[in-house]
Design a protein around this motif. Sequence first.
Motif, PDB file in Angstrom:
ATOM      1  N   ILE A 408      -3.071  25.570  32.657  1.00 30.68           N
ATOM      2  CA  ILE A 408      -3.881  24.456  32.129  1.00 30.68           C
ATOM      3  C   ILE A 408      -5.293  24.523  32.717  1.00 30.68           C
ATOM      4  CG2 ILE A 408      -4.152  21.930  32.129  1.00 30.68           C
ATOM      5  CD1 ILE A 408      -1.017  21.815  32.059  1.00 30.68           C
ATOM      6  N   ILE A 409      -5.379  24.673  34.027  1.00 33.55           N
ATOM      7  CA  ILE A 409      -6.703  24.735  34.669  1.00 33.55           C
ATOM      8  C   ILE A 409      -7.474  25.955  34.135  1.00 33.55           C
ATOM      9  CG2 ILE A 409      -7.937  24.901  36.881  1.00 33.55           C
ATOM     10  CD1 ILE A 409      -5.492  23.470  38.149  1.00 33.55           C
ATOM     11  N   ALA A 410      -6.760  27.074  34.028  1.00 34.93           N
ATOM     12  CA  ALA A 410      -7.404  28.300  33.547  1.00 34.93           C
ATOM     13  C   ALA A 410      -7.949  28.104  32.131  1.00 34.93           C
ATOM     14  CB  ALA A 410      -6.404  29.445  33.566  1.00 34.93           C
ATOM     15  N   PHE A 411      -7.198  27.386  31.323  1.00 36.57           N
ATOM     16  CA  PHE A 411      -7.649  27.137  29.944  1.00 36.57           C
ATOM     17  C   PHE A 411      -8.986  26.365  29.936  1.00 36.57           C
ATOM     18  CE2 PHE A 411      -7.796  24.227  26.297  1.00 36.57           C
ATOM     19  CZ  PHE A 411      -7.800  25.155  25.261  1.00 36.57           C
ATOM     20  N   PHE A 412      -9.046  25.310  30.794  1.00 36.61           N
ATOM     21  CA  PHE A 412     -10.292  24.526  30.834  1.00 36.61           C
ATOM     22  C   PHE A 412     -11.455  25.351  31.386  1.00 36.61           C
ATOM     23  CE2 PHE A 412      -7.305  20.935  30.470  1.00 36.61           C
ATOM     24  CZ  PHE A 412      -7.870  20.340  29.366  1.00 36.61           C
TER      25      PHE A 412
END
Lengths: 423, 369
Positions: A408-412
């Motif tokens: 999730i963090i990587a996506f943002f």
Amino acid sequence: MAQFPPPDFVQTDSAIVGIEVYMPAPEPDIAPQGVVDFKCPQCGATTAYSVADGGICCEHCGYYESPTREVVGKGAQEFEFKVETLERAAVGWGAQRKELVCENCQAHTSIPVEMLTYTCPFCGSNKVIQRDAAQDVLRPRFLIPFQVTLEGCQVVARQWLGSSWMVPKDLQRLAHVTDFVPIYLPFWTFDAVTTADWRAQVAHTVTERYRSGGEWKTRTRTVWRWESGNVRRLFDDLLIAGTERLSRVLIDRLIHFDLTHLTPYDPNYLAGIRAQAYDVSLEPAWAEARDAMREDTRRACRAQASNSRMRNFTMNLDFAEETWRYVLLPVYVGLFTYANQTFQVMVNGQTAAIAGQRPVDWTKVWLAIGGLLAPGVILGIIGLVTAILGIGVIIGVIGLVLFVIGAIIAFFIYQKAEGMDDV
Amino acid sequence: MSEHVLPQTELEAWGTDVQVVVCETCDWRFVLPAETSLPRCPHCFGTELELLSGEVSELPYVAPPEQAVPFAVSEAQLTGGIETFAKGIPLPPKDLNPAALRARLQAIYLPRWWVDAEVAALWQAEVGFDYEVVSHQERYSDTVGGWQARKVHEGRVRWEPRAGRLRRTYENVMAPALEAEKALRAQFGDYDVTRARPYHVDMVRRAPVRLPDRVPAVAWADAEMALRRRAGDECRQAAKGDHIREYRWQPAYPKRNWTLLLLPAYTTYYLDDEQRPQPVLIHGQTGRVIGMRKASLKRAQRIALILGLMALIIFVLSSISLLAVAVAPPLLVLGGIGLLVGMVLGLSALAPLIVVWRFNRPRRRPQER
């Protein structure tokens, strides 16, 4: 009637013989048609608006003239959507160019119609061109003067270049920032009240017990119940850019102007500063504003329902008290080059908010994404081994959780990096 | 205004010899051709009119009128209006019938002041200008899959202050010349005065002309209000506005001239139970009829009495029959039926009284028909 005619009344045309008619004197025309040339009354040199001093200044003799207009803020006059205004606004400025003869050096120049100011390339004199608008209300009537100086703008830009870990490490040091150009951009402000009645079938989860195979069981099912309500939303000074000549993405990022500083239009504020008339006319801008307002109202309606899961949602929406203004707002536009590439930057001339393109160091970004995903992947593999060996699944579960969080963090992060050079 | 006292020679301006007559009962004054025999008062129909000789010069106005609205009701309309008026009354007085009303029909002219005034004034007002704005109504539906927008035009008024100076002459401003005019107009409706024609001697020959009972000094307040309305509307037009409000002015009237406009009407009457004449008035332009429609209480009482007596007789005979049951048992049935019939008849005797009372009760004021 103690005094006749009443103070500040002037005689006007009467349609009936024998009856004189007096009306309040119209306000002195703020922007008479024509070209205002800025020359120092003391030494005759070209004068310009100084952001630092907040008035007209002469660099040669130090002459200073403070602005005569007082801040009106959000009390700045608003206009209704008259049929006549909409029709005339649709005409726009046309495609012709304006021929100017410089009073200073007699040079002939042709300039595009949307330019409201002009600096003679031959003698450097500043001019403010006050266009013959299709209707008086379609001339710029209010503006926010520049409050951020050019130097301040450079400082903000330098800080901004080094403010993100995603940009190349040497960007702040190697980037060549060209001079920022102050420019007044056209904006429309819109006010309205929306009233909406809505109706929808909203999902309600019902738990029920039933008997099956001789024993009691529990199941849940969805029951759709009609719900309705009404919403009233007030929109005050929704800003829509009146130009398509500059990046809308960047403009939208720094659009948060403080409109309590609106000041009546005065050509003095534009002396030596570029200014542009609108090229997005009133009706398309209003359509864009309406779109934003109705979506906001729709969200408010949906938020009233007892559950966000719904179907057959309908709403009737009425717009009321719709008004608009045409204003000029201060923006600095600049460029910087890095690794033979050019990037656009804009700074809000009032708040110093900055928006622009920046190069992305994708190595850093991918390393960061890898670092975020790695704990989850490693623990996942260990968890798989421990599960196969029958030691337990707890490590695998922790690995999965960490992987999901990391993803999730990587996506943002990826999204942000991807948007850093959007224009 | 010097027109309060007029010389008797004004009478000569009528184009024929005229006489001024008065009703001693209702004090209405009329101008009639001199050769006409004095009729009953066309207003109250109470007494015959009497000649007013010595006091003519004290009357507020006896000069001939400037214009008159002509009679415009056809015979058929008159007959129809009267028949409708007389119809639908339960137990009407004997005299309240179309034939009697029609036979007593008399044309009269009612007066209204017509004032010409020169006005000089300063004025101030808020003038409204109409304009249209574009608004939107939108509908969203999940099933349709989006928004449907509808553009609507809304009318609005922009109010702006205006002031000015006015010097105009207004002709034919109307003011009531009769105390009863406002009440009369409320029931009767107004006249289309655009059809007025200049006075001609045939007009006074055709119908008595009622003289004003409101002197110009009293009627001036109404005339001034009408002048103010007319000036206000002209100021609105002068300012090219669509509406006007908060109109204030400081007028002066250098010249004023009072004349009369005559309005046509017919009068007739019927005699009620007490043999008192009940006047009926007919609009001379529209044929509208107004007057008190009364049912006859006397007729109702008479019918009630007859029914009551019949009931009493039947009741007595039935009672005797019941007493004679011991002698002749079959009389029981006859007596029982008779008693019942007597009671029903006795009760129904009240019906005419109730019907008439109910009809007369809500119709205390003159009714239009």
